[in-house]
Design an enzyme around this catalytic site. Structure first.
Site, short mmCIF file in Angstrom:
data_model
loop_
_atom_site.label_atom_id
_atom_site.label_comp_id
_atom_site.label_asym_id
_atom_site.label_seq_id
_atom_site.Cartn_x
_atom_site.Cartn_y
_atom_site.Cartn_z
N THR A 70 -3.80 5.51 113.52
CA THR A 70 -2.93 4.64 114.29
C THR A 70 -3.39 3.20 114.08
OG1 THR A 70 -1.87 4.34 116.44
CG2 THR A 70 -4.20 4.93 116.49
N LYS A 74 -2.97 2.36 109.49
CA LYS A 74 -1.97 3.17 108.77
C LYS A 74 -1.77 2.73 107.32
CE LYS A 74 0.76 4.81 112.69
NZ LYS A 74 2.10 4.94 113.30
N ASN A 95 0.21 8.22 108.55
CA ASN A 95 -0.25 8.49 109.92
C ASN A 95 -0.97 9.82 110.02
OD1 ASN A 95 1.88 10.35 109.88
ND2 ASN A 95 2.30 10.05 112.05
N ASP A 110 5.76 10.26 111.16
CA ASP A 110 6.48 9.52 112.21
C ASP A 110 7.99 9.66 112.07
OD1 ASP A 110 4.39 8.50 113.73
OD2 ASP A 110 4.17 6.71 112.48
N GLY A 137 9.72 -2.95 111.82
CA GLY A 137 8.28 -2.77 111.69
C GLY A 137 7.94 -1.40 111.12
N GLY A 138 6.68 -0.99 111.32
CA GLY A 138 6.21 0.27 110.74
C GLY A 138 7.02 1.48 111.20
N ALA A 139 7.34 1.53 112.49
CA ALA A 139 8.08 2.68 113.02
C ALA A 139 9.50 2.70 112.44
CB ALA A 139 8.13 2.62 114.54
N GLY A 253 11.63 8.58 123.26
CA GLY A 253 10.58 8.48 122.24
C GLY A 253 9.53 9.57 122.33
#
Ligand code: NDP
Length: 288
Positions: A70, A74, A95, A110, A137-139, A253
């Site tokens: 995390t 990552k 991840n 993810d 972003g990353g997500a 989420g």
């Protein structure tokens, strides 16, 4: 008497992060190990950025089955691994690491966790759908790539800065079958009528900023739209509550968090994850 020799040795997995103390993944993974009677342990390990290389050497020395990564590891972990899955390569972030013999292979669960939640929890097939992501972003990157690989027809990336939004659109256009477009996010975003799925993939609404909502023209949220939030804590965000009041279907989420954990669990142990046990444990852990 049994011929089996008793083994006191547990298999080890866990998470490297910094800070990491508030990462709740241990709760769902340990609940899953216990439910299936597996002698496995999930360790929450604080690793400073400058010690990541040593931490990965430690992972190898302890012969651990794998690890989650995390913030802020990552992307930084990639040079320390022996290979990447094609999806992790595309997303550019890892991840979940899985040990295969003496090789450490990086994966990204993810986005797959999100796709799993859309399918299993919302009962919707991404194939052919038009999906709008708020954030880049990353997500958002992991979710958008996996939705495109799962057959989404069109992906819109809405972000306040083009230097993150446009490269994600370029990646989707060049490396996945989906059509993609970038929208510069300046004021309340009006959701197009053709959209099937709207996703908040920003950090807006994360505890303790529970009253903040992304700038979306609320009147453009129509009944039947599937509105999703990446924020796992609190699961019922102010954004999801507002969307529900407009008649939209909602997906929280937590489903994504459980989904990515369930996929990692299967990769490590080879056993199907007890998803309901994991979600219940996480709900109880976050509520406590
Ligand atoms: P990043 O920091 O990589 O990206 C954050 C994104 O949010 C960026 O696109 C940023 O825009 C945007 N953003 C942040 N604040 C605002 C604002 N006030 N207005 C408009 N846009 C904003 O974070 P991640 O992508 O890694 O994580 C995002 C969230 O997703 C976090 O809250 C994290 O907890 C959650 N998450 C949930 C997971 C789950 O399983 N449920 C898994 C992974 C993450 P810009 O590019 O312009 O800066």
């Amino acid at each position: 008497m049994s011929n089996e020799t008793k083994s006191y040795k547990a298999e080890l997995v866990g998470v490297f992060g910094y800070p990491v103390a508030e990462n709740p993944t241990i709760v769902m993974q340990e609940a899953a190990f216990q439910a299936l009677g597996l002698n496995w342990r999930y360790l929450t390990i604080e690793v400073r950025p400058e010690q990541l290389a040593d931490a990965v050497r430690g992972l190898r020395a302890f012969n651990m089955a794998g690890i989650n990564l995390t913030i802020p590891h990552k992307v930084a972990v990639i040079p320390h691994l022996d290979g990447l899955s094609p999806e992790a390569e595309l997303i550019g972030a890892v991840n979940t690491v899985v040990r295969e013999g003496d090789r450490l292979i990086g994966h990204n669960t993810d986005g797959k966790g999100f796709v799993r939640s859309v399918r299993e929890d919302a009962g919707m097939d991404p194939a052919g759908k038009r999906v709008v992501f708020l954030g880049a972003g990353g997500a958002a990157r992991a979710m958008a790539v996996e939705m495109a690989l799962a057959g989404a027809a069109h992906v819109t990336i809405v972000n306040r800065t083009s230097d993150r939004g446009q490269p994600l659109v370029d990646l989707l256009q060049s490396k996945t079958p989906a059509q993609a477009e970038y929208v510069h996010w300046q004021r309340a975003y009006a959701v197009p009528v053709e959209a099937d799925i709207l996703v908040n993939a920003t950090s807006i609404g994360l505890y303790p900023h529970v009253n903040e909502v992304p700038a979306v023209a609320i009147a453009s949220i129509r009944p039947g739209l599937l509105v999703c939030d990446v924020i796992p804590n609190p699961p019922r965000t102010a954004f999801l509550r507002a969307a529900e009041a407009r008649g939209a279907r909602i997906l929280d989420g937590l489903g994504m968090l459980v989904g990515q954990g369930a996929i990692a669990f299967k990769m490590w142990t080879g056993v199907d994850a007890p998803v309901d046990v994991m979600r219940k444990a996480l709900e109880e852990g976050l509520a406590a």
